[in-house]
Design an enzyme around this catalytic site. Structure first.
Site, short mmCIF file in Angstrom:
data_model
loop_
_atom_site.label_atom_id
_atom_site.label_comp_id
_atom_site.label_asym_id
_atom_site.label_seq_id
_atom_site.Cartn_x
_atom_site.Cartn_y
_atom_site.Cartn_z
N GLU A 134 -10.23 -32.21 9.64
CA GLU A 134 -9.38 -32.54 8.46
C GLU A 134 -8.22 -33.46 9.00
O GLU A 134 -7.31 -33.05 8.73
CB GLU A 134 -8.97 -31.50 7.49
CG GLU A 134 -10.33 -30.96 6.59
CD GLU A 134 -9.77 -29.87 5.81
OE1 GLU A 134 -10.55 -29.74 4.75
OE2 GLU A 134 -8.57 -29.23 6.05
N ASP A 155 -16.40 -24.56 1.55
CA ASP A 155 -15.07 -24.22 1.49
C ASP A 155 -14.72 -23.41 0.28
O ASP A 155 -13.94 -23.88 -0.71
CB ASP A 155 -14.29 -25.60 1.49
CG ASP A 155 -12.85 -25.55 1.83
OD1 ASP A 155 -12.16 -24.45 2.07
OD2 ASP A 155 -12.05 -26.31 1.31
N GLU A 171 -7.30 -20.68 -3.89
CA GLU A 171 -7.14 -21.95 -3.91
C GLU A 171 -7.92 -22.52 -5.05
O GLU A 171 -7.53 -23.59 -5.68
CB GLU A 171 -7.55 -22.33 -2.50
CG GLU A 171 -7.50 -23.96 -2.49
CD GLU A 171 -7.86 -24.53 -1.08
OE1 GLU A 171 -7.87 -23.60 -0.12
OE2 GLU A 171 -8.03 -25.71 -0.85
#
Lengths: 833, 833
Positions: free
Chosen positions: B303, B382, B410
C-alpha cells in the site's frame, strides 16, 4: 444527535425513551414511559386530538403539556387543534367556553376559582375549569393520574383548591446569591439584574403550576429597593411573561423605606401623604410593566429591617399605605408577622420571643385593609425542628392570614440531609386552635375559612437554585411537592403525598416505593431525635449558619431562642402561672393542655415547661434518659437509611442513586456527631449518667489528641461539644501524621475517621495500616464554615480492613491553605459485612 | 468528597459501593460488589493477608490487583505482607520462589512459560506461575473466578497459554490520530510526542494483562521513523516502564526506509552492509532505553510503503537484516504478510489479490531468521465480513507465523454498530487446513505447534483511544476481551467467552446475561446478512472510509476486492479449473471442497465461484433470492436488537444503557439503508424480482424528490444506491421545506425520516403535521463523510403520531455551512406500540 432543549427528545425505534440521563431537573414531571403494557393499553381508547379553546398562553401551556405527557408516558403525539374535529377529542375549555365549544357538553356544577373538572363522555375527554388556570390544573391532574396508572374510569376528577392564595417566596438576592438557599445560585438574578437565560424560570414555573401554585415572590424579603426601580421594571416584565403562561402571578418583596432610599423623599412615614403618593405612583408604574402583578411581600421592623416603628406608626399603618396603592390593581400585600426584638435581655425569665408575633399583631386585628395578609410562620419561633402552631392564627379574627411554611431546609440539614417536612406541617395545619369553638384547625384559619375572610392561604419559602435538581438534593424536591399539594388540599395525608411523589419522581417499582416512602416518612422524627427532641428546638448554631450542632448557641444572647438548660433542668417556662405567659396566647382549651405538666405532650414539654432532668415523661422515662435515647435512636435510623438506600442499587437511575447515597452517608455521619455532642453536653451539664451507659462512652474510639502526633498540634474546638474530647489535631507543621497501635483482636474491621472539612481549602488524607495504604481522600466537600467546628466535622469510612494486634494505624494529613487537615478521632468497629 | 484517581474509592457505610457513575472505563475489571450474600460468604474463609514474594513490579501489580479486587467484590481490604505471617495467607510466588517462600508447598508439575496454578491448601491460597507474569495471570484468573461466583473448591485452576506470542498492535500516529481507530485520540501520543499523562496507558496495560496479553506495538504500521529517533527513545522508555509492571513488552512499528530517512545513509538496501550496521547500532540504542523491548513490526512493499523491492531484494532479506540486529536482545520482528499489488488490471480475470500473500511468501519459506514472524491476516483479503482462512497459514512449514485479527471494527460499523467478532475468528482458527494431514487447524499452525516452530501466536489490532470506554462503544470491548481469551486459549467457545464478558462487564442478572449474550452472538451473522452475504465481502466504500454501503466501490479499479457482479451473475471465480487458481493454494482436501460448486459452503460461494443469479444454493434458494432474504433478515434482526435492549432499561446502569441504545438505534437505521441499497442494486442489475415482492418496493415511503419542495433542490446521489430513488433534496435556497399530503387512513403512525448528516455542519430539522411541531433535531452526529452519501445517511423516528387523511406533513431544514440539511425520504408505518 443532540436534542433541542425546547422539545422532548424522541429517537427510539419502538419507544420514546429519553436519551439523556436523569438529572432530577424534571422532578415529578418526568412523564416516564409506562412499561406496563396492560396499564398503557388501558388508555388506548383516549382521543388522539387535543382541542384547546381560547388561545390564551395558559391554555396553550395546558395543550402542550398534555402533548408532552402523552408522548412521554404513552408514546403518542396527540394532534393539536383549535376547533372541534370530526372525531373524538380531548377538549380543553373553561366552563364559560365549554358550551360554545362543545354543544351538548354536560353542565358543570359551580366550582371555586382555579377549580377544574375532568369528564370522560362516551366520545370526548373534557378538561374544564373555572378559568384558564383551572384547565391547566386539570391537565396536570389528568397526567398525574395516568402516570399513577389510574384506570380510565377513575379519570373523572373534580377538584377545587382549599384556599385562593397558594404562593411561594424565593429569597433571591439581585447579586445572584440566595439567602438560605442550598441549590446553587439564583435562577432569576445575577450581577444585580435579571438573568439573560430564563430557561430555568420557565421550567420552575411549570413545576409550580403542576401543583396549583399561583403566585411567586422572587426576591429576598430582606429586599433590595432596586427591584422596583424604573430601570428594573422591564426586566421584571420578562419574568412575569414566563410566569403568566403557567398561571403564576409575579410578586416582589419591597423595602419599606423605599420612598426614602430610592424615592428621593426625606421620609418613609406611612402616614405622610407624600409617602402615600409615592407608593401610589410607584405601584402604578410597576403595573404598567406587569399588569397582573400579584403584589408585594414586606418584612419591616424585623431583624434590623426598617419599619413603621421609626415613626412610631403601627404595622397596620405600614401595610395599609401600600395596600391602598395596590388595591385598584387587585394586588395583595403579604405583611410578615415575623417581628420580634432580637436584643432581649436573656436574664429576664419573663422575656419570650415566642410571644412576639401575637403581642405585635393582636392589637391591630381589624385595622388592616382587605388586601393585606399577615404572613405568619407556622410556629412562634423560626422553623425549628418542633414548635407548636402559632397562637396568632387563632387570635386574628378580622385580619387575612397566610401561613408561611419553609420548604428550604434552613434548620434541617440544608439539603445535605433528608428530612421530609410534610408530617411536621400536617401537625401544624391540623392543629385545632379552638378559635371559634372546636373544629378550627390552623389550615382553616389560614385559608380564611373560619372567619370568612376575603383572602388567605399558604406561602412556602422555596429558594430553588440553578442546580439541575433545584435543591442540591433530589429528595428535597418532595418538600416542594408536598407544600404544593397541601396548599391545594391540606386534607391529603403525608402517606398519600409521598406515595405520589415517589412514583412520579423515581419509579413504580414496589421496592423503590416502599423504601423511599419509608425513609421520607420517618425522616422528620429521625432528625428531631438527633437534633432536638422534647421541644428543645434545633440545637444548632442559631446565630450563625444554622447547620452544625452548638447546644448553647441559643443561650445568653438577645435572640431569644433559649432552652435554658442548666445543671438542674431544662426548658422554657412559658406557663401563665410561673412563666412567660406565652401559653395564655392560646384559647382556653389549648392553653389548658399546654399549661398542664401532665397534659402537655412530651414532644413539646421543654418548649412549654422548665423541668428537672429527672422529670418523668408519659412514656415513663426521665427527660434526661429520653434525650439520650432519642439521640441514639436518631443516629441509628440515619445509619439504617444508608443500608436501605443501598438495597435500591440498580433499581434507581445511577446518577440519582449515587448522589442520594452520598447525601445519606453524610447524614449518617452527621447524626452520629449530633448524638455524641448533644448527649455529652447534657451528660456533663446534668451529671446524670445514661442508664444504658452509652452516653460519654465511645467503644473503639481513639482521639487524635491521644495519638502519637508528628507535625500535628492539639487545638481546642469551639463549641466544646463539636469535637470528641473537645480537641482536634491540626496540622501546623507538615508533614503531619497521627499514629496509634492497634491492640484488639485480629479480625475484619470498619475504620471511621472523623475529620474537619472546612470550605477554605482542600486538604488531603491518607490512611495506612503498617506500610499499606488503605484509603486516601480529599476534604473537598462544601460545608458552611471556615472553622474546625461541628459544621466542618465529617466522616470517612474505610470498610473491611484486616487488623492484627500490634498493627500501627496511621493517618497522614496534608493541609491546604487555611484548612489544616484536622482530625477528631478514629473509631474501630467490627466490620458490618 | 473527591476520590484520588490512583486509588479505589470506599466511602460507603456498609458496603464499598463505587461512588462514581459507570463510564465503561474499567470494562470487565469493575470488581462489582457481589450482592449475593451466599456467594460472598462462600469466600469468607479465604486468608486476610496477601504475601507477594519478590518485589518485582509485576508481583507488586499482582498484589495490588488482588487487594483491589477483594475490596470491590467482597468489601475486604487484604493486608499486604512481604514475609509469611503467623496466619493463613494468599501466597504469590513464582514456582522457583515457592519452596523457599513456603516450606511444604506442594510440588508443581511443569508449566509452559507464563502458565500459572492456583492451589487452595488447608491453610494457604497459593498463586504460583512459571514467571512473574504467570503469577499475575493467576491473580486475574482468581479474581475472575470470584466475580463469576465460582465455589471455593473451583478456585484450584491450572492453565498455560496456547502460544507464546499474544500481542496487540495499535495503529496510533505520533500526531495523536489513530488510523482506523474509533475510540477517540491516541492514549500514547500527541503533537509528535508521547503524552504527558499516561494514566490511560496504565489502565489499558492492566486490561491487557488481565487477558494474558504480553506484547503491544504502539504505533501505526504505516510508521513514522521518528519513533526510533534518539530524542524519542526516553519517551518510549516512559511507556515501557508502565507496561513492564503488567508484564507487557513494548514494541514499535518501524519504517523500512529508516536508514535513509533518519539514518543519513543514501540507501536502505537490506543487503548493504552500511544498512545492516545502521540497524544494529539503532537497535542497540533502543535497547539501552528499553531493555525489554519486544521487537518491531514492519509493513514493507505494501500500500505504498517502501520495501525491499526497491532494491529487488526479498522480504526475507528485509526481515533478516533487522532480525539479526534484534536477535542478541531477544527481540522479535513481525513482518506483515499483507503485501499485494494495488494497481492490478481489473480487466484480467486471472488477476486475484487473494493470491498475493501466498504468492509472495511461499517461495521464501525457510529463509527467514528464527526471530522473524510473518504476521498474516486471518483471511486472504482484508478483514471482510466473510473470508476463508488464509492458505498461507498452512503453506509455510519452516517459517514462524502470527495470525493478525482485527479488533477495531474497520469494516464492521466502526464502533457505531454492534458486531461480536469472536465467532468469525473461531471459524478461522478452527478451520483445518490439512497442512500436515488432518488436524492442523489455523490456531495450531499460527501458534507454531504443527511444525514445531520456535515462535508463533496471535496479534490483535486493537486501536483503543481516549474515549472513556476505549472503543466508542461499550459493546466493542467484547472483541478485545474475546481476542485476549482466544489468544490464551483458542479452544474456548464463543458462548463461554461472551458469557464471561457480559457477567463481568454488566451484571449477573439473568435477563441482562441472556439478552446481551444473544445480541452479541448473533451480531456477526446479522451484520453479514445486511452487508455482504454468500462471500460477497463487505459491500462498502473499500477505497474510502470503509463505512457506508457502495456496492461497486470494489469494481473497475486496481485494489482487487472485486465481486464481479454483472447482469448475468456474481462472484469471483477463484477455481483452478477456470478461475484465478487461488483455490489451488490450499492443500488438496480443502481445495477440493472449495473447487466444487456443490461442496463449497454457501457462505463462501461467491468468494470462490462466479455463478448466475439463478444458481441454486444448498438451502434450495437461488443466489439472488438469498441476497434479498439475507438483507431483510439482517435488517429485521438489527431492529429487534433495539427492542431487546430496551427490555434492559433499569437493569443496566443508565449511562451505558443510553449510550448503547443510541448505537443500536443507529445500527437499525443503517441496516435498513444497507438492505435497500444492496437489494435495489441487485434487483436493477439482475433484473430478477424478489419472489416475495419486497425488494424495490417501499410501502409507506415518500421520496423527498417527489414532495412539494420550497428552497430545496433535487440532487443526484453517488453511488446511486446510497439514496432511495438515487436522489436527495438539498437545501440550497433557505428557508427550505418539503411538503406532502397524507392520504392514508386515520391512525397512529411512526414517521421515519431519512436524512443526511455530514461532518461539516450541524443542520437543523423540524417535522410538522399541519401547523403542529412533532419533532425537531440537529444533524450533529459524527460520520466519516462530508458528502450526501451512504455514510451520512441516517434516520430519525418520530413515533406515535396521529395522522388523518388530508394532513400536510412538512419537514423544514436549516442548512449549516456546507451541510445542506439534505433529505432522502419519509416513511410512514403503523405505530409499533
Amino acid at each position: 444527535m443532540k436534542c433541542a432543549l425546547t422539545f422532548v427528545c424522541i429517537t427510539a425505534m419502538f419507544l420514546p425513551v429519553k436519551l439523556t440521563a436523569e438529572t432530577g431537573h424534571d422532578a415529578w414531571l418526568r412523564y416516564a414511559y409506562i412499561n406496563d403494557t396492560v396499564a398503557r393499553e388501558g388508555y388506548a381508547d383516549l382521543p388522539a386530538v387535543v382541542v384547546g379553546f381560547a388561545n390564551s398562553p395558559v391554555i396553550v401551556s395546558a395543550r402542550e403539556e398534555l402533548i408532552r405527557g402523552f408522548r412521554g408516558m404513552l408514546g403518542r403525539t396527540l394532534r393539536a387543534a383549535s376547533t372541534l374535529p370530526n372525531e373524538p377529542a380531548i377538549v380543553l375549555a373553561t366552563i364559560s367556553d365549554l358550551r360554545a365549544a362543545l354543544p351538548g357538553a354536560p353542565r358543570i356544577a359551580p366550582l371555586a376559582e382555579d377549580g377544574f373538572q375532568i369528564i370522560r363522555t362516551g366520545r370526548e375527554l373534557i378538561v374544564t375549569g373555572t378559568n384558564d388556570r383551572g384547565v391547566l390544573y386539570g391537565v396536570f391532574a389528568l397526567l398525574r393520574a395516568i402516570e399513577l396508572q389510574w384506570s380510565e374510569s377513575e379519570l373523572n376528577i373534580r377538584e377545587e383548591p382549599y384556599a385562593p392564595v397558594r404562593w411561594v417566596n424565593e429569597w433571591d438576592n439581585l447579586d445572584g446569591t440566595i439567602e438560605r438557599g442550598y441549590g446553587g445560585r439564583s435562577i432569576f438574578f445575577e450581577n444585580d439584574n435579571v438573568r439573560a437565560d430564563l430557561g430555568p424560570v420557565r421550567d420552575y414555573a411549570r413545576l409550580l403550576a403542576s401543583l396549583g401554585i399561583n403566585g411567586c415572590a422572587i426576591n429576598n424579603v430582606n429586599a433590595n429597593p432596586r427591584v422596583v426601580s424604573a430601570e428594573f421594571l422591564p426586566q421584571l416584565a420578562r419574568i412575569a411573561e414566563i410566569f403568566r403562561a403557567w398561571g403564576i402571578r409575579l410578586a416582589v418583596s419591597v423595602d419599606f423605606s423605599s420612598p426614602q432610599r430610592i424615592g428621593g423623599l426625606d421620609t418613609f412615614d406611612p402616614l405622610d401623604s407624600r409617602v402615600a403618593t409615592w407608593w401610589k405612583t410607584k405601584v402604578g408604574e410597576i403595573y404598567r410593566a406587569v399588569p397582573d402583578l400579584g403584589g408585594f411581600v414586606v418584612k419591616a421592623d424585623s431583624e434590623g429591617r426598617l419599619g413603621p416603628s421609626a415613626y412610631k406608626r403601627t404595622h397596620a399603618d405600614a401595610a395599609n399605605v401600600i395596600a391602598r396603592a395596590l388595591a385598584p390593581h387587585h394586588g395583595l400585600i403579604f405583611y410578615r408577622g415575623f417581628v420580634y426584638d432580637h436584643h432581649m435581655d436573656w436574664r429576664n425569665l419573663k422575656n419570650d420571643r415566642a410571644r412576639a408575633a401575637y403581642d405585635n399583631f393582636i392589637k391591630l386585628d381589624g385595622t388592616f385593609a382587605d388586601n393585606v395578609l399577615v404572613q405568619i410562620k407556622h410556629g412562634p419561633i423560626d422553623f425549628q425542628v418542633r414548635e407548636p402552631a402559632s397562637p396568632l392564627f387563632g387570635a386574628l379574627e378580622k385580619t387575612n392570614e397566610a401561613i408561611e411554611l419553609q420548604i428550604t431546609q434552613e434548620y434541617f440539614g440544608q439539603a445535605r440531609q433528608v428530612v421530609f417536612l410534610i408530617p411536621m406541617w400536617k401537625e401544624a395545619l391540623d392543629f385545632d386552635l379552638h378559635a371559634h369553638g372546636a373544629g378550627t384547625p390552623v389550615k382553616a384559619l389560614a385559608a380564611g375559612k373560619t372567619f370568612n375572610r376575603p383572602s388567605g392561604g399558604f406561602v412556602g419559602v422555596s429558594n430553588v437554585g440553578l442546580d439541575a435538581n433545584w435543591f442540591g438534593n433530589d429528595m428535597s424536591q418532595a418538600n416542594l411537592y408536598g407544600f404544593g399539594r397541601l396548599a391545594w388540599n391540606p386534607n391529603l395525608t403525608s402517606e398519600q403525598i409521598i406515595d405520589e411523589w415517589t412514583r412520579l419522581t423515581f419509579s413504580q417499582g414496589p421496592e423503590v416505593v416502599k423504601t423511599i416512602n419509608s425513609v421520607q416518612l420517618s425522616s422528620w422524627r429521625t432528625f428531631e431525635n438527633y437534633t432536638g427532641p422534647l421541644g428543645l428546638q434545633t440545637l444548632t448554631d442559631i446565630v450563625g449558619n444554622h447547620f452544625g450542632v452548638a447546644v448553647e448557641a441559643s443561650e445568653r444572647n438577645g435572640w431569644g431562642q433559649w432552652h435554658r438548660a442548666d445543671e438542674q433542668g431544662v426548658g422554657m417556662d412559658r406557663t401563665v402561672a410561673t412563666g412567660t405567659g406565652y401559653i395564655g396566647q392560646y384559647r382556653p382549651p389549648v392553653a389548658k393542655m399546654y399549661e398542664s405538666l401532665t397534659e402537655c405532650p412530651d414532644e413539646l414539654l421543654l418548649f412549654m415547661h422548665h423541668v428537672p432532668y429527672t422529670h418523668v415523661l408519659h412514656s415513663g422515662k426521665t427527660v434526661i434518659q429520653q434525650i439520650y435515647d432519642a439521640h441514639y435512636d436518631g443516629a441509628a435510623a440515619a445509619a439504617r437509611y444508608v443500608k436501605e438506600w443501598e438495597s435500591l442499587n440498580g433499581r434507581v437511575d445511577e446518577p440519582r442513586y449515587l448522589a442520594i447515597l452520598a447525601h445519606l452517608q453524610y447524614q449518617a455521619g452527621a447524626a452520629e456527631l449530633w448524638r455524641d455532642a448533644v448527649n455529652t453536653w447534657f451528660l456533663r451539664t446534668s451529671g446524670i449518667p445514661d442508664r444504658t451507659g452509652r452516653a460519654g462512652s465511645f467503644p473503639g474510639r481513639h482521639e487524635a489528641e491521644a495519638m502519637k502526633l508528628t507535625g500535628y498540634s492539639v487545638v481546642d474546638v469551639k463549641p466544646w461539644e463539636a469535637a470528641s474530647g473537645s480537641k482536634a489535631a491540626s496540622c501546623t507543621a507538615p508533614p503531619c501524621a497521627a499514629r496509634m497501635r492497634y491492640d484488639g483482636t485480629a479480625g475484619w474491621y470498619d475504620l471511621y475517621v472523623r475529620y474537619f472539612d472546612q470550605n477554605d481549602g482542600v486538604s488531603r488524607y491518607r490512611l495506612l495500616v503498617g506500610s499499606q495504604l488503605i484509603d486516601e481522600w480529599t476534604a473537598a466537600d462544601r460545608f458552611p464554615t471556615r472553622r474546625i467546628d461541628s459544621s466542618s466535622s465529617t466522616r470517612r469510612i474505610a470498610a473491611g480492613v484486616a487488623l492484627r494486634p500490634g498493627d500501627e494505624i496511621r493517618i497522614e494529613g496534608v493541609p491546604d491553605g487555611p484548612e489544616t487537615a484536622a482530625l477528631d478521632y478514629i473509631e474501630i468497629h467490627q466490620a458490618t459485612k
